[in-house]
Design an enzyme around this catalytic site. Structure first.
Site, PDB file in Angstrom:
ATOM      1  N   CYS A 223     -53.855   6.591  14.087  1.00 26.79           N
ATOM      2  CA  CYS A 223     -54.544   5.621  14.642  1.00 26.79           C
ATOM      3  C   CYS A 223     -54.703   4.234  14.047  1.00 26.79           C
ATOM      4  CB  CYS A 223     -56.102   6.005  14.854  1.00 26.79           C
ATOM      5  SG  CYS A 223     -56.153   7.474  15.980  1.00 26.79           S
TER       6      CYS A 223
ATOM      7  N   HIS B  41     -59.891   2.345  16.846  1.00 27.99           N
ATOM      8  CA  HIS B  41     -61.446   2.947  16.605  1.00 27.99           C
ATOM      9  C   HIS B  41     -61.873   2.569  15.369  1.00 27.99           C
ATOM     10  CE1 HIS B  41     -60.609   6.225  13.954  1.00 27.99           C
ATOM     11  NE2 HIS B  41     -59.618   6.464  14.619  1.00 27.99           N
TER      12      HIS B  41
END
Length: 373
Positions: A312, A294
């Protein structure tokens, strides 16, 4: 002693009369209790032809079927715990009528188990997409159930089923799917014994296809790069920041992940690390343990230089959107270089969820099959 002699020439011989056959009828099943409602239910004949066949339930409703001269076969499933009776006749070559008769009762399940599929009709997926069948209750007779599930492909594809839990059977190809492969999944479990008195509630089917390109992302936590390949050609090489290695709960897991969903915007929460409802854009879920690719413009100065995320893959907003626009559910994200491997459960006991099958080699994968042959 008199010598044998042939009949004089021209002496007529008696004609040989061939006896005409009687009809022999085979009824399946002719009788019994606890019959699977999935069949087969059929009537066959030799030495004659069927003239009429009817299979009816206790309410007098006839079961649909197809009748030819030599065979009648049911074309619909029967109900559970119901009584059925045969009627009809066959006519032999000798002209005599032979009745079709018999009665039976289908099995009464202790419970019914339903199935849910992770793929849908007319959908397109990436080359790492696994097939998953989730059952509503634990399956005891896995071999029986697995035998009733088939995967058919338009392109020759080696693949196998594996049971990743008592309620989940997954199918994956040995290697990534070939682009443009068309796939049909048949889960024909109605009438199939699941063990412990349970039977399948309903059949499930899906037809889907694999994308016309092989998009593969390579996420290297050591070089801190995020590379995107299409059909083996490097399209993009982005700087990235991955999970902080000094904190086990923040380490990005190494192994082949699979894209599972995409959200243009999302609120991120991780109460263990004291943050909640942090907005991000271009969020691509690659594991149910909370790993995403992201946007995080707040770590741009670290991207390509230092791993500071909570697991992430952080990219700049522009780069994250490029990946978001290119990728689809089923695309692989190959993470390498970290100290913890993706698996059935990470050290904190959090299962990565749907798709960790690509972390197993082929021998390990096939060892989880319930096939008996």
């Amino acid at each position: 002693m008199a010598a044998c002699s042939a009949a004089p020439e021209g002496t007529p011989t008696a004609p040989v009369t061939q006896e005409k056959a009687k009809a022999a009828v085979t009824v399946t099943p002719a009788s019994g209790e606890g019959i699977s409602p999935a069949g087969p239910f059929e009537v066959g004949v030799t030495g004659g032809a069927l003239t009429a066949v009817t299979l009816t339930n206790a309410e007098g409703k006839a079961v649909q079927g197809e009748l030819t001269a030599g065979r009648w076969v049911a074309t619909e499933d029967l109900g559970y715990d119901k009584a059925y009776a045969w009627s009809g006749s066959a006519k032999g070559e000798d002209g005599a009528e032979v009745p079709v008769s018999g009665s039976f009762r289908t099995v009464k399940p202790a419970k019914l188990t339903s199935a849910k599929l992770n793929v849908g009709d007319d959908q397109t997926y990436g080359v790492a997409m696994p097939v998953k069948v989730t059952f509503s209750a634990p399956v005891q007779d896995k071999a029986s159930v697995q035998k009733a599930m088939t995967v058919k492909t338009s392109v020759a594809t080696e693949g196998a089923w594996a049971w990743l839990s008592d309620t989940e059977a997954h199918w994956r190809p040995r290697e990534y799917w070939k682009p443009n492969t068309e796939v049909r999944l048949d889960v024909d479990v109605y009438g199939v014994p699941f063990g412990g008195g349970a039977y399948g509630k309903a059949d499930m089917h899906a037809e889907f296809k694999i994308a016309d390109r092989a998009l593969v992302a390579k996420a290297n936590t050591q070089t801190k790069r995020f590379e995107i390949y299409r059909d083996g050609v490097l399209l993009h090489d982005f700087p990235a920041s991955y999970g902080k290695e000094s904190v086990p709960g923040r380490v990005s897991r190494s192994g082949i992940h699979v894209v599972q969903q995409k959200e243009a915007s999302r609120l991120m929460t991780n109460r263990a690390f004291n943050y909640e409802n942090i907005p991000v854009t271009w969020a691509v879920l690659i594991s149910q343990n909370g790993e995403f690719v992201h946007e995080n413009n707040g770590t741009i100065d670290k991207q390509g230089r230092e791993n500071v995320s909570h697991g992430c893959a952080n990219l700049s907003g522009d780069n994250a959107k490029v990946f978001y626009d290119l990728t689809m559910v089923g695309d692989p994200v190959e993470v390498t270089g970290s100290t913890i491997q993706l698996g059935a459960a990470d050290p904190a006991g959090v299962a990565p969820g749907d798709y960790w099958e690509w972390t197993m080699d082929w021998a390990t994968w096939t060892s989880k099959s319930a096939a008996t042959n």
